[in-house]
Design a protein around this motif. Structure first.
Motif, mmCIF file in Angstrom:
data_model
loop_
_atom_site.group_PDB
_atom_site.id
_atom_site.type_symbol
_atom_site.label_atom_id
_atom_site.label_comp_id
_atom_site.label_asym_id
_atom_site.label_seq_id
_atom_site.Cartn_x
_atom_site.Cartn_y
_atom_site.Cartn_z
ATOM 1 N N ALA A 1 -1.787 23.734 -0.087
ATOM 2 C CA ALA A 1 -1.712 23.067 1.218
ATOM 3 C C ALA A 1 -0.991 21.728 1.092
ATOM 4 N N LEU A 2 -1.240 21.000 -0.001
ATOM 5 C CA LEU A 2 -0.600 19.695 -0.202
ATOM 6 C C LEU A 2 0.913 19.836 -0.339
ATOM 7 N N ILE A 3 1.372 20.744 -1.211
ATOM 8 C CA ILE A 3 2.819 20.888 -1.400
ATOM 9 C C ILE A 3 3.472 21.436 -0.145
ATOM 10 N N SER A 4 2.773 22.265 0.605
ATOM 11 C CA SER A 4 3.324 22.792 1.862
ATOM 12 C C SER A 4 3.506 21.670 2.876
ATOM 13 N N PHE A 5 2.537 20.777 2.951
ATOM 14 C CA PHE A 5 2.638 19.653 3.882
ATOM 15 C C PHE A 5 3.756 18.698 3.454
ATOM 16 N N VAL A 6 3.875 18.482 2.150
ATOM 17 C CA VAL A 6 4.958 17.629 1.641
ATOM 18 C C VAL A 6 6.321 18.235 1.994
ATOM 19 N N ARG A 7 6.452 19.548 1.812
ATOM 20 C CA ARG A 7 7.715 20.218 2.165
ATOM 21 C C ARG A 7 7.982 20.118 3.673
ATOM 22 N N PHE A 8 6.934 20.211 4.462
ATOM 23 C CA PHE A 8 7.053 20.077 5.919
ATOM 24 C C PHE A 8 7.619 18.705 6.283
ATOM 25 N N LEU A 9 7.103 17.657 5.679
ATOM 26 C CA LEU A 9 7.593 16.308 5.951
ATOM 27 C C LEU A 9 9.022 16.129 5.440
ATOM 28 N N GLU A 10 9.270 16.602 4.224
ATOM 29 C CA GLU A 10 10.600 16.481 3.637
ATOM 30 C C GLU A 10 11.646 17.208 4.467
ATOM 31 N N SER A 11 11.269 18.362 5.004
ATOM 32 C CA SER A 11 12.209 19.163 5.781
ATOM 33 C C SER A 11 12.680 18.422 7.017
ATOM 34 N N HIS A 12 11.772 17.731 7.702
ATOM 35 C CA HIS A 12 12.173 16.918 8.854
ATOM 36 C C HIS A 12 13.187 15.854 8.436
ATOM 37 N N TRP A 13 12.889 15.181 7.357
ATOM 38 C CA TRP A 13 13.768 14.119 6.852
ATOM 39 C C TRP A 13 15.160 14.691 6.563
ATOM 40 N N PHE A 14 15.188 15.795 5.835
ATOM 41 C CA PHE A 14 16.456 16.391 5.429
ATOM 42 C C PHE A 14 17.273 16.858 6.626
ATOM 43 N N VAL A 15 16.649 17.561 7.545
ATOM 44 C CA VAL A 15 17.377 18.137 8.679
ATOM 45 C C VAL A 15 17.995 17.050 9.547
ATOM 46 N N TRP A 16 17.216 16.052 9.900
ATOM 47 C CA TRP A 16 17.751 15.024 10.796
ATOM 48 C C TRP A 16 18.883 14.235 10.147
ATOM 49 N N VAL A 17 18.741 13.910 8.863
ATOM 50 C CA VAL A 17 19.789 13.147 8.180
ATOM 51 C C VAL A 17 21.071 13.956 8.058
ATOM 52 N N THR A 18 20.966 15.216 7.680
ATOM 53 C CA THR A 18 22.174 16.017 7.470
ATOM 54 C C THR A 18 22.822 16.447 8.781
ATOM 55 N N GLN A 19 22.027 16.683 9.811
ATOM 56 C CA GLN A 19 22.599 17.199 11.054
ATOM 57 C C GLN A 19 23.192 16.111 11.938
ATOM 58 N N MET A 20 22.725 14.885 11.819
ATOM 59 C CA MET A 20 23.272 13.839 12.698
ATOM 60 C C MET A 20 24.730 13.548 12.371
ATOM 61 N N ASN A 21 25.185 13.899 11.170
ATOM 62 C CA ASN A 21 26.578 13.667 10.786
ATOM 63 C C ASN A 21 27.492 14.833 11.137
ATOM 64 N N HIS A 22 26.928 16.019 11.387
ATOM 65 C CA HIS A 22 27.761 17.212 11.526
ATOM 66 C C HIS A 22 27.552 17.995 12.819
ATOM 67 N N LEU A 23 26.312 18.187 13.220
ATOM 68 C CA LEU A 23 26.035 19.073 14.348
ATOM 69 C C LEU A 23 26.732 18.662 15.642
ATOM 70 N N PRO A 24 26.820 17.359 15.965
ATOM 71 C CA PRO A 24 27.500 16.987 17.213
ATOM 72 C C PRO A 24 29.025 17.018 17.121
ATOM 73 N N MET A 25 29.572 17.295 15.945
ATOM 74 C CA MET A 25 31.019 17.249 15.755
ATOM 75 C C MET A 25 31.656 18.605 16.085
ATOM 76 N N GLU A 26 32.975 18.685 15.928
ATOM 77 C CA GLU A 26 33.706 19.909 16.274
ATOM 78 C C GLU A 26 33.309 21.059 15.348
ATOM 79 N N MET A 27 33.126 22.228 15.943
ATOM 80 C CA MET A 27 32.891 23.452 15.183
ATOM 81 C C MET A 27 33.840 24.517 15.717
#
Length: 457
Positions: free
Chosen positions: A334-360
């Motif tokens: 449960a602990l590692i799952s919760f840590v991954r849950f928090l990390e995933s939010h961090w990773f997604v927002w940081v990586t997507q703010m540079n690319h997702l709104p741009m041209e595809m």
């Protein structure tokens, strides 16, 4: 993008006259000359040529053995790969030794150095900028910076465990421990990214070993899985069918083109006009704990990558040895799952703010600078933004110079901006708030485009 291969005949380019292999005019082997039209015909899976510094290489067989993966080099089949070759290899001269057996000729003297009608002046100015960057030593890393960075990750790991040893496992302390572990996991993710791009040590082998230690032992993931996926993203960012980061498996429609294509075809795997809402439920929460975790395990077993599997298992062995005494087996899960849950939010927002709104878009055969700038944007610099994003707030500079150590991005940024202004290439810099908001706004825009096409076209 090069490497070893079976020896074939190679010689200096011929100065004239007879028909060479593939329809080129010249002699045998590496002495033939070709037009861009001839090169561009060899862009299929079983027949791949590319051009580097006007030299034509047949990579059909070598692509299967390419250290960076078959896909990343195949994405440039039939194209000029000069800037990509320079960008991905810290020591291009060394790699050219392995490219030599693949040489089959060169471009005809009457052919331009750029393909697909690219802006020759822009390409030459960017190559001049790269030469300047190298001469100024901006591709050399400060080892103290990365040593301290690794140190603060290990310190967070130790403090998280120390909290429990000293003060026990109350809810508040367990939550604090989880936050510290999520922080160390996120920062370790940025650090393995540096090693993966060979931007720390001069010797590639040292980078590879440290990457396996960080992503494997400190994070429980696979270096080879990450590299083969991530290099494709850098080679063709935001290009459908070539950048795995925009392969949304029909869960989302992205950009301006894909939603309309789905709408016209009446494809409705999901209620895409609500994707900006369900993104919060299945995007940040599930990417790392579910999708990446399944993909990593599947890739390691299918490729029989037992080295990466051993590194990954060493993380879980260490984690359960440390936390089993406090939480037991299911509590540790449960602990590692919760840590991954928090990390995933961090990773997604940081990586997507540079690319997702741009041209595809689908492949448009743009020059290196234009392609990277159309798919990336920067977030304003600050001490917090630099640390929080692993310096990926300088996404533009990172994409243009992927082997550059991150602590030099701010030094090259003014030079890149000046070059973009000279040639009229948009150089976007946003606030952190605007970058995060644009992620949701772009999803809503794409969903609305899909709905309009689905109902009316």
């Amino acid at each position: 993008m090069g490497g070893g291969g079976q020896q074939t005949e190679s010689s200096e380019p011929a100065k004239g006259g007879v028909v060479g292999p593939g329809g080129g005019r010249g002699g045998r082997g590496g002495s033939a000359v070709y037009t861009w039209e001839e090169v561009q015909r060899h862009c299929h899976r079983g027949d791949q040529w590319l051009v580097i510094d006007r030299k034509v290489y047949n990579i059909t067989q070598w692509a299967k053995r390419h250290p960076g993966g078959i896909r990343v080099i195949s994405h440039f089949a039939g194209e000029d790969a000069t800037d990509a070759f320079s960008a991905f290899h810290p020591d291009p001269n060394f790699v050219r030794k392995f490219l030599k057996p693949l040489l089959i000729g060169e471009l005809a003297p009457t052919e331009p150095s750029q393909d697909q009608g690219k802006n020759a002046a822009l390409v030459q100015d960017f190559q001049a900028l790269r030469d300047h960057v190298e001469s100024e030593g901006l591709l050399r890393a400060r080892l103290l910076f990365f040593s301290l960075y690794l140190g603060h990750i290990l310190l967070l790991e130790a403090l998280a465990l120390g909290l429990l040893w000293v003060w026990g496992t109350s809810w508040s302390l367990t939550l604090l421990c989880s936050l510290m572990l999520a922080t160390s996991q996120s920062q370790a993710g940025w650090l393995q990214h540096d090693f993966g791009h060979l931007s720390v040590f001069k010797k590639s082998s040292w980078n590879h070993v440290l990457q396996k230690f960080v992503i494997g032992h400190l994070k429980g993931a696979s270096a080879n899985w990450w590299n083969h996926r991530h290099f494709q993203h850098h080679a063709k960012p935001n290009v459908f069918s070539k950048d795995p980061d925009v392969n949304s498996l029909h869960v989302f429609v992205l950009g301006d083109k894909q939603p309309v294509e789905y709408g016209i075809k009446k494809l409705k795997y999901m209620p895409y006009h609500h994707q900006h809402q369900y993104f919060f439920l299945i995007g940040p929460p599930l990417l790392i704990p579910v999708y990446f975790h399944i993909q990593i395990l599947r890739t390691m077993f299918l490729r029989q990558d037992w080295v990466d599997l051993a590194w990954s298992m060493s993380f879980y062995l260490r984690f359960f040895c440390c936390y089993y005494p406090f939480f037991g087996f299911f509590g540790s899960v449960a602990l590692i799952s919760f840590v991954r849950f928090l990390e995933s939010h961090w990773f997604v927002w940081v990586t997507q703010m540079n690319h997702l709104p741009m041209e595809m878009d689908h492949e448009r055969h743009q020059d290196w600078l234009t392609m990277q700038l159309s798919a990336t944007c920067n977030i304003e610099q600050s001490t917090f933004n630099d640390w929080f994003s692993g310096h990926l707030n300088f996404q533009i500079e990172h994409h243009l110079f992927p082997t550059m150590p991150r602590h030099n991005y701010h030094l090259v940024a003014p030079l890149v901006r000046a070059l973009c202004e000279k040639h009229g290439v948009p150089y976007q810099v946003k606030t952190m708030q605007q970058g995060l908001t644009d992620v949701v706004r772009s999803l809503k825009k794409s969903g609305d485009l899909w709905l309009d096409a689905y109902l009316h076209k």
